[in-house]
Motif scaffolding. Sequence first.
Motif, PDB file in Angstrom:
ATOM      1  N   VAL A  37       0.847  -1.186   0.000  1.00  0.00           N
ATOM      2  CA  VAL A  37       0.000   0.000   0.000  1.00  0.00           C
ATOM      3  C   VAL A  37       0.884   1.238   0.000  1.00  0.00           C
ATOM      4  CG1 VAL A  37      -0.209   0.014   2.530  1.00  0.00           C
ATOM      5  CG2 VAL A  37      -1.940   1.170   1.133  1.00  0.00           C
ATOM      6  N   GLN A  38       0.413   2.249  -0.695  1.00  0.00           N
ATOM      7  CA  GLN A  38       1.111   3.545  -0.690  1.00  0.00           C
ATOM      8  C   GLN A  38       0.112   4.640  -0.388  1.00  0.00           C
ATOM      9  OE1 GLN A  38       3.365   4.515  -4.248  1.00  0.00           O
ATOM     10  NE2 GLN A  38       4.752   5.775  -3.051  1.00  0.00           N
ATOM     11  N   TYR A  39       0.182   5.186   0.828  1.00  0.00           N
ATOM     12  CA  TYR A  39      -0.663   6.301   1.217  1.00  0.00           C
ATOM     13  C   TYR A  39      -0.085   7.581   0.622  1.00  0.00           C
ATOM     14  CZ  TYR A  39      -2.417   2.863   4.531  1.00  0.00           C
ATOM     15  OH  TYR A  39      -2.933   1.733   5.093  1.00  0.00           O
ATOM     16  N   SER A  40      -0.934   8.612   0.553  1.00  0.00           N
ATOM     17  CA  SER A  40      -0.531   9.871  -0.057  1.00  0.00           C
ATOM     18  C   SER A  40       0.753  10.406   0.580  1.00  0.00           C
ATOM     19  CB  SER A  40      -1.661  10.886   0.086  1.00  0.00           C
ATOM     20  OG  SER A  40      -1.295  12.112  -0.493  1.00  0.00           O
ATOM     21  N   ARG A  41       1.735  10.711  -0.260  1.00  0.00           N
ATOM     22  CA  ARG A  41       3.013  11.298   0.176  1.00  0.00           C
ATOM     23  C   ARG A  41       3.805  10.386   1.116  1.00  0.00           C
ATOM     24  NH1 ARG A  41      -0.385  15.533  -0.294  1.00  0.00           N
ATOM     25  NH2 ARG A  41      -1.067  15.437   1.870  1.00  0.00           N
ATOM     26  N   GLN A  42       3.525   9.095   1.081  1.00  0.00           N
ATOM     27  CA  GLN A  42       4.307   8.152   1.864  1.00  0.00           C
ATOM     28  C   GLN A  42       4.933   7.119   0.927  1.00  0.00           C
ATOM     29  OE1 GLN A  42       2.471   6.486   5.344  1.00  0.00           O
ATOM     30  NE2 GLN A  42       1.262   8.333   5.743  1.00  0.00           N
ATOM     31  N   ARG A  43       5.855   6.363   1.466  1.00  0.00           N
ATOM     32  CA  ARG A  43       6.519   5.368   0.642  1.00  0.00           C
ATOM     33  C   ARG A  43       5.732   4.065   0.618  1.00  0.00           C
ATOM     34  NH1 ARG A  43      12.218   5.371   3.506  1.00  0.00           N
ATOM     35  NH2 ARG A  43      11.818   7.597   3.378  1.00  0.00           N
ATOM     36  N   LEU A  44       6.059   3.245  -0.343  1.00  0.00           N
ATOM     37  CA  LEU A  44       5.424   1.937  -0.492  1.00  0.00           C
ATOM     38  C   LEU A  44       5.723   1.066   0.725  1.00  0.00           C
ATOM     39  CD1 LEU A  44       3.867   0.438  -2.772  1.00  0.00           C
ATOM     40  CD2 LEU A  44       6.077  -0.422  -3.543  1.00  0.00           C
ATOM     41  N   GLN A  45       4.699   0.401   1.251  1.00  0.00           N
ATOM     42  CA  GLN A  45       4.922  -0.447   2.430  1.00  0.00           C
ATOM     43  C   GLN A  45       4.078  -1.713   2.338  1.00  0.00           C
ATOM     44  OE1 GLN A  45       2.743   1.158   6.122  1.00  0.00           O
ATOM     45  NE2 GLN A  45       2.883   2.979   4.844  1.00  0.00           N
ATOM     46  N   LEU A  46       4.590  -2.747   2.989  1.00  0.00           N
ATOM     47  CA  LEU A  46       3.883  -4.023   2.987  1.00  0.00           C
ATOM     48  C   LEU A  46       2.620  -3.930   3.833  1.00  0.00           C
ATOM     49  CD1 LEU A  46       3.895  -7.068   2.250  1.00  0.00           C
ATOM     50  CD2 LEU A  46       5.164  -7.436   4.393  1.00  0.00           C
ATOM     51  N   GLY A  58      -7.701  -4.370   9.456  1.00  0.00           N
ATOM     52  CA  GLY A  58      -9.010  -4.877   9.083  1.00  0.00           C
ATOM     53  C   GLY A  58      -9.060  -5.539   7.726  1.00  0.00           C
ATOM     54  N   PHE A  59      -7.934  -5.538   6.995  1.00  0.00           N
ATOM     55  CA  PHE A  59      -7.869  -6.160   5.682  1.00  0.00           C
ATOM     56  C   PHE A  59      -7.474  -7.631   5.792  1.00  0.00           C
ATOM     57  CE2 PHE A  59      -8.462  -2.849   2.583  1.00  0.00           C
ATOM     58  CZ  PHE A  59      -8.079  -1.674   3.212  1.00  0.00           C
ATOM     59  N   SER A  82      -8.044   5.184   2.016  1.00  0.00           N
ATOM     60  CA  SER A  82      -7.789   5.749   0.683  1.00  0.00           C
ATOM     61  C   SER A  82      -6.296   5.720   0.407  1.00  0.00           C
ATOM     62  CB  SER A  82      -8.298   7.189   0.617  1.00  0.00           C
ATOM     63  OG  SER A  82      -9.690   7.232   0.721  1.00  0.00           O
ATOM     64  N   ALA A  83      -5.914   5.065  -0.684  1.00  0.00           N
ATOM     65  CA  ALA A  83      -4.497   4.876  -0.998  1.00  0.00           C
ATOM     66  C   ALA A  83      -4.382   4.132  -2.323  1.00  0.00           C
ATOM     67  CB  ALA A  83      -3.793   4.065   0.092  1.00  0.00           C
ATOM     68  N   MET A  84      -3.127   3.924  -2.731  1.00  0.00           N
ATOM     69  CA  MET A  84      -2.827   3.099  -3.901  1.00  0.00           C
ATOM     70  C   MET A  84      -2.451   1.715  -3.392  1.00  0.00           C
ATOM     71  SD  MET A  84      -2.736   3.827  -7.157  1.00  0.00           S
ATOM     72  CE  MET A  84      -2.297   2.946  -8.638  1.00  0.00           C
ATOM     73  N   TYR A  85      -3.054   0.675  -3.947  1.00  0.00           N
ATOM     74  CA  TYR A  85      -2.812  -0.686  -3.499  1.00  0.00           C
ATOM     75  C   TYR A  85      -2.211  -1.506  -4.644  1.00  0.00           C
ATOM     76  CZ  TYR A  85      -5.592   0.345   0.632  1.00  0.00           C
ATOM     77  OH  TYR A  85      -6.053   0.893   1.801  1.00  0.00           O
ATOM     78  N   TYR A  86      -1.132  -2.214  -4.323  1.00  0.00           N
ATOM     79  CA  TYR A  86      -0.466  -3.056  -5.312  1.00  0.00           C
ATOM     80  C   TYR A  86      -0.442  -4.501  -4.836  1.00  0.00           C
ATOM     81  CZ  TYR A  86       1.432   1.277  -7.267  1.00  0.00           C
ATOM     82  OH  TYR A  86       1.578   2.512  -7.823  1.00  0.00           O
ATOM     83  N   GLY A 105      -1.665  -1.750  -9.970  1.00  0.00           N
ATOM     84  CA  GLY A 105      -2.166  -0.966  -8.862  1.00  0.00           C
ATOM     85  C   GLY A 105      -3.626  -0.568  -9.015  1.00  0.00           C
ATOM     86  N   THR A 106      -4.279  -0.395  -7.877  1.00  0.00           N
ATOM     87  CA  THR A 106      -5.656   0.106  -7.818  1.00  0.00           C
ATOM     88  C   THR A 106      -5.690   1.288  -6.868  1.00  0.00           C
ATOM     89  OG1 THR A 106      -6.649  -2.068  -8.225  1.00  0.00           O
ATOM     90  CG2 THR A 106      -8.040  -0.398  -7.190  1.00  0.00           C
ATOM     91  N   ARG A 107      -6.189   2.397  -7.368  1.00  0.00           N
ATOM     92  CA  ARG A 107      -6.336   3.561  -6.483  1.00  0.00           C
ATOM     93  C   ARG A 107      -7.705   3.483  -5.821  1.00  0.00           C
ATOM     94  NH1 ARG A 107      -3.721   7.821  -5.341  1.00  0.00           N
ATOM     95  NH2 ARG A 107      -2.299   7.656  -7.116  1.00  0.00           N
ATOM     96  N   LEU A 108      -7.697   3.315  -4.502  1.00  0.00           N
ATOM     97  CA  LEU A 108      -8.926   3.210  -3.724  1.00  0.00           C
ATOM     98  C   LEU A 108      -9.246   4.557  -3.090  1.00  0.00           C
ATOM     99  CD1 LEU A 108     -11.171   1.480  -2.381  1.00  0.00           C
ATOM    100  CD2 LEU A 108      -9.544   1.041  -0.503  1.00  0.00           C
ATOM    101  N   THR A 109     -10.467   4.989  -3.302  1.00  0.00           N
ATOM    102  CA  THR A 109     -10.940   6.237  -2.701  1.00  0.00           C
ATOM    103  C   THR A 109     -12.159   5.915  -1.855  1.00  0.00           C
ATOM    104  OG1 THR A 109     -10.177   7.534  -4.586  1.00  0.00           O
ATOM    105  CG2 THR A 109     -11.783   8.569  -3.108  1.00  0.00           C
ATOM    106  N   ILE A 110     -12.091   6.324  -0.589  1.00  0.00           N
ATOM    107  CA  ILE A 110     -13.219   6.116   0.313  1.00  0.00           C
ATOM    108  C   ILE A 110     -13.931   7.453   0.473  1.00  0.00           C
ATOM    109  CG2 ILE A 110     -13.984   5.294   2.559  1.00  0.00           C
ATOM    110  CD1 ILE A 110     -12.555   3.192   0.788  1.00  0.00           C
ATOM    111  N   ASN A 111     -15.171   7.495   0.075  1.00  0.00           N
ATOM    112  CA  ASN A 111     -15.950   8.732   0.150  1.00  0.00           C
ATOM    113  C   ASN A 111     -16.677   8.830   1.487  1.00  0.00           C
ATOM    114  OD1 ASN A 111     -15.434   9.540  -2.657  1.00  0.00           O
ATOM    115  ND2 ASN A 111     -16.651   7.741  -3.146  1.00  0.00           N
ATOM    116  N   PRO A 112     -16.702  10.024   2.071  1.00  0.00           N
ATOM    117  CA  PRO A 112     -17.345  10.176   3.385  1.00  0.00           C
ATOM    118  C   PRO A 112     -18.860  10.013   3.317  1.00  0.00           C
ATOM    119  CG  PRO A 112     -16.639  12.297   2.534  1.00  0.00           C
ATOM    120  CD  PRO A 112     -16.104  11.271   1.573  1.00  0.00           C
TER     121      PRO A 112
END
Lengths: 112, 113
Positions: A37-46, A58-59, A82-86, A105-112
């Motif tokens: 997963v890669q959150y906004s402005r963060q590095r790729l992480q397991l 929760g995943f 909300s993040a980019m998932y690989y 990758g899939t960009r996941l957006t969670i809407n409020p």
Amino acid sequence: AQRVTQPEKLLSVFKGAPVELKCNYSYSGSPELFWYVQYSRQRLQLLLRHISRESIKGFTADLNKGETSFHLKKPFAQEEDSAMYYCALSGPRPQGAQKLVFGQGTRLTINP
Amino acid sequence: GAGVSQTPSNKVTEKGKYVELRCDPISGHTALYWYRQSLGQGPEFLIYFQGTGAADDSGLPNDRFFAVRPEGSVSTLKIQRTERGDSAVYLCASSPGAYNEQFFGPGTRLTVL
């Protein structure tokens, strides 16, 4: 050939709704599967790996060898998801190192 | 502790020039990986080091690309005669061993004009 396919480039769901990010793979053997997963402005992480059988944030993800799939699921989405998932795979141990093959990758957006 | 660091964070160069990208892995990590991520794509494996030696360089696209890790710590990815198609984010990752979690750096964004 080793390949990882994530059919959805974009996925948008509402907060509290279930989430499923699809991942299919092709590999002649028994690979190890991962979600990064890669959150906004963060590095790729397991996020998680199938051999751990853990639930992280929760995943969960179940390896289905018959369907060659490793879909990522969460029953109730949160805005912070909300993040980019690989999705990624590597060859089984002990055949060399964990050279990772990533999906697009899939960009996941969670809407409020 | 400090994570994987990469320098520079951004590099703009002209077609035909030579560039070097540096990776500082987490201290004590013996395994080091380079990946390349083009726009809209997932990371693509380039090369893997175990200690000082390149254990797997099957992902290097051609002989313009070369990487070293002379002392088993810092690694440098070298690209000769850069082409516009080399423009991408170059990611470095390190892990305690070959089968452990890979920790990624922030990447170097290379732009070839």
